[in-house]
Design an enzyme around this catalytic site. Structure first.
Site: not given
Length: 737
Positions: A193, A274-276
């Site tokens: 991720d 929320m990184r995506a």
């Protein structure tokens, strides 16, 4: 040394686009390139550095500070307001798999500290890579703590060093690129991720493309300088486009409609955190700048999602990265339906035919015009999205299953089960339920089943039952292996248990032991008052105890006596739980199966539990039980692995009911084979698969011959206590009813 030109790399459109988008906006977070060996992964990455703009740095600064905005906390600072500047090309720094932690982040210069009495910081690779490219080949083989250091620095843009009394912080912003072959094992999902984008690459199956790849490679080897010169104009054009896109990036707008599309897509694919969303937004901005647009469009969002989301959908080690593009289109359509006046859709502002900042892109993509023919070279057709071209009709697209990570074609299928599991009768002379094919409980070959799902390339992958937890098996004693989470070992990380004289360059300094070593010699060294007088031979390094990863060798009985559908399902479930445990504890795994008249190494030692689960899904059963051959095959594999990886301690799990029916005097031969395996000194565990009211105890006898621990199958993998309590409550309710 002449680098292979970036524009000469044929095909691999997604990989080249992902690299270029990160070159435009390093804030994306880097690229992870997954693919089979020999697919130009390293070649493309090394060629990328030549396309990056040169770097101006403060003259003499080891940390490449920007003269326009020097780092106020630079260890070589403070720099003057108008420092002298020098220009150098953007660097490509390669991180070796076996690098030590102090080589990566830097460390105290012990020679200066002890010889001159000053604290001096020696920069590491993260400092050298600042404002350049940091390349990690085979990143999945890198030790976990090093990967954590890399990804933390990539996320924060700074490297913080706290070690040996040194506290240093310096800027460390770089384009992080990792390459890996999934056959060698997977990265942990949380580390996946942290990479901004991921792409799958594979060799084309089109003969025309393969011929052109070989032709270019041979030409480059025969005349590297001449070959590079022929592609210099194409590389220069791409470099200009990267520079122009960087300048345009600050002016690109991300409308609310495009942002809603990003949120809709990320929610539709159920990604964690929320990184995506953030990475997808940054990638969409970079793609719009790369295309010469001032506003993000739906096509930018689509391309960004296709590169940023596949690896974020993994939930366990048996999942393979991938993205259903039909679902992606549906999510984009749903977001578009909410705002019919979306200015970010096709035909919106900035979505023109220019294709780039300098008008129509003559190359049709990042390759530039190929010297040997049409746009991008032979075998590549121009594409409107700047991805470098699409393959002609009939050409295979690279995908997650291009490399045969698990092996086996699954084409050998047999007849239905001839045994009667209800009465416990099995005929070792006849085939089991899948003589040459899968049985049950762990996948069903190429078609899948309730217990298996398609893996890479559509192959069946055996999947553990939800909630099944494996018992922890460890190697006795204290090892000196690679860091992991299974057995006790002396490692570079963990609690300090002692000190020793370093054999070479000192690792972590053990300050009290160093002072104790120097104290008796102070009078001889002329010390009357003041600080201690130290010499290099006083240095003691810390001895730390942590956990190591082991080689877990599964020796699985696949004979007819194991062919009962219920029994083999239980065996596969237990082995899969143990495989999951091996993945979590950073082990290597290997699988040996025996049936019929011989044993077969289904999987050599690897870190890929996905490959092991695929082989397990395809595990055939039936025939006699060549127990002796299975034990000897295990001993032979251990001998080879001891030469290949001497620091990794092995642990053998023999999964069998203890029967031996193949060859002459099979029980005597198996006893002699057990003695051979026991003589290796490798710790063994016998998992007893015998069931039914009448038990012969052969597996227990085998455990005694091996000097191994003995455990029943139902003791190896158990459900959580909550499941047990629920099952008890159901049984009680039934009895009351």
């Amino acid at each position: 040394m002449t680098t292979y030109p970036f524009s000469a790399v044929l095909g691999m459109d997604d990989m080249r686009l992902a690299l270029l988008l990160n070159a435009v906006s390093p804030a994306i977070g880097g690229v992870l390139v997954r693919g089979e060996k020999g697919t130009a992964k390293s070649t493309a990455v090394r060629a990328l550095a030549a396309l990056l703009p040169p770097v101006d740095r403060v003259a003499g600064c080891r940390f490449a500070c920007d003269p326009a905005a020097p780092d106020p906390s630079c260890p070589d600072g403070p720099h003057p307001d108008a420092p002298a500047a020098e220009r150098r090309p953007a660097r490509l720094v390669e991180l070796p798999v076996g690098a030590a932690e102090d080589r990566v982040v830097g460390s105290l210069d012990l020679e200066k500290a002890l010889g001159e009495g000053v604290r001096a910081f020696e920069p590491g690779l993260l400092a050298a890579a600042h404002r350049g490219v940091l390349y990690v080949d085979e990143v999945n083989l890198l030790h976990d703590h090093l990967v954590d250091l890399l990804l933390d620095a990539a996320a924060m843009g700074r490297c913080h060093v706290e070690r040996e009394g040194v506290s240093v912080s310096h800027a460390s912003r770089f384009l992080l690129v990792g390459t890996m072959n999934p056959e060698e094992g997977e990265l942990r999902p949380q580390l996946l991720d942290r990479f901004g984008l991921t792409v799958e690459v594979g060799a084309s199956r089109d003969p025309a493309v393969r011929v052109e790849v070989v032709r270019r490679r041979l030409a480059a080897d025969a005349d590297p300088a001449g070959f590079a010169a022929r592609w210099a104009d194409a590389d220069a054009q791409v470099a200009r486009r990267v520079a122009a896109a960087r300048q345009r990036l600050e002016r690109v707008l991300l409308p609310d409609a495009a942002l809603r599309r990003i949120a809709e897509v990320c929610a539709a694919f159920d990604v964690d955190g929320m990184r995506a969303d953030i990475v997808t937004a940054r990638t969409a901005l970079a793609h719009a700048a790369w295309q010469g647009r001032d506003v993000v469009t739906v096509e930018d969002v689509r391309v960004a999602a296709r590169l940023a989301l596949p690896h974020r959908r993994r939930r366990d080690p048996f999942d393979t990265p991938g993205l259903d593009e039909k679902r992606l289109d549906e999510a984009l359509d749903r977001a578009g339906d909410d705002d019919p006046d979306d200015p970010g859709g096709p035909g919106g502002p900035g979505d023109g035919p220019s294709g780039g900042p300098d008008g129509p892109d003559p190359s049709g993509g990042p390759d530039g015009p190929g010297p040997s023919g049409g746009p991008g070279g032979p075998g590549v057709l121009p594409d409107d999205d700047g991805s470098g071209g699409t393959p002609p009709a009939g050409r295979d697209e690279p995908g997650p299953g291009r490399g045969d990570a698990a092996g086996g074609d699954g084409s050998d299928r047999g007849e239905p089960d001839s045994g009667d599991p209800a009465q416990g009768r099995y005929d070792d002379n006849r085939a089991g339920p899948a003589d040459g094919g899968p049985v049950d409980g762990g996948g069903s070959g190429s078609t899948g089943s309730a217990d298996g799902r398609p893996g890479a390339g559509g192959q069946a992958v055996a999947v553990p039952r939800q909630g099944l937890k494996a018992r922890l098996f460890t190697a006795p004693g204290i090892g000196d292996g690679v860091p992991g989470r299974r057995s006790r070992a002396r490692t570079g990380r963990g609690r300090t248990t002692g000190a020793r004289v370093p054999a070479g360059r000192a690792g972590a300094l053990h300050l009290p032991a160093t002072l104790r070593a120097a104290a008796p010699h102070q009078s001889a060294r002329g010390r009357v008052a003041g600080p201690l007088r130290l010499r290099p031979d006083d240095v003691r390094e810390a001895v730390r105890e942590g956990r190591e990863g082991n080689l877990v060798l599964f020796v699985v009985d696949a004979s007819g006596s194991m062919g009962a559908r219920a029994r083999m399902a239980a065996v596969k479930g237990a082995v899969l739980a143990l495989l999951t445990d091996a993945y979590q504890r950073r082990d290597k795994v290997a699988v040996v199966a025996f049936r019929g008249a011989a044993a077969q190494t289904l999987l050599p030692a690897t870190s890929s539990v996905l490959a092991a689960s695929t082989r397990l899904a395809e595990l055939p059963t039936g025939g006699r039980t060549p127990l002796a051959e299975g034990l000897l095959a295990a001993a032979d594999l251990l001998r080879v692995e001891r030469l290949r990886d001497p620091r990794r301690r092995p642990l053998v799990l023999v999964v069998t009911d203890g029967r031996a029916t193949a060859g002459e005097r099979p029980l005597d031969r198996s006893a002699r084979a057990a003695a051979v395996l026991a003589a290796t000194g490798v710790p063994c565990v016998v998992v007893d698969c015998e069931s039914g009211p009448v038990r012969l105890g052969l597996a227990r006898r085998l455990a005694a011959q091996l000097g191994a621990d003995h455990h029943r199958l139902d003791e190896v993998a158990t459900a959580p206590l909550t499941d047990l309590a629920a099952a008890t409550a159901v049984a009680k309710n039934r009895s009351v009813a």
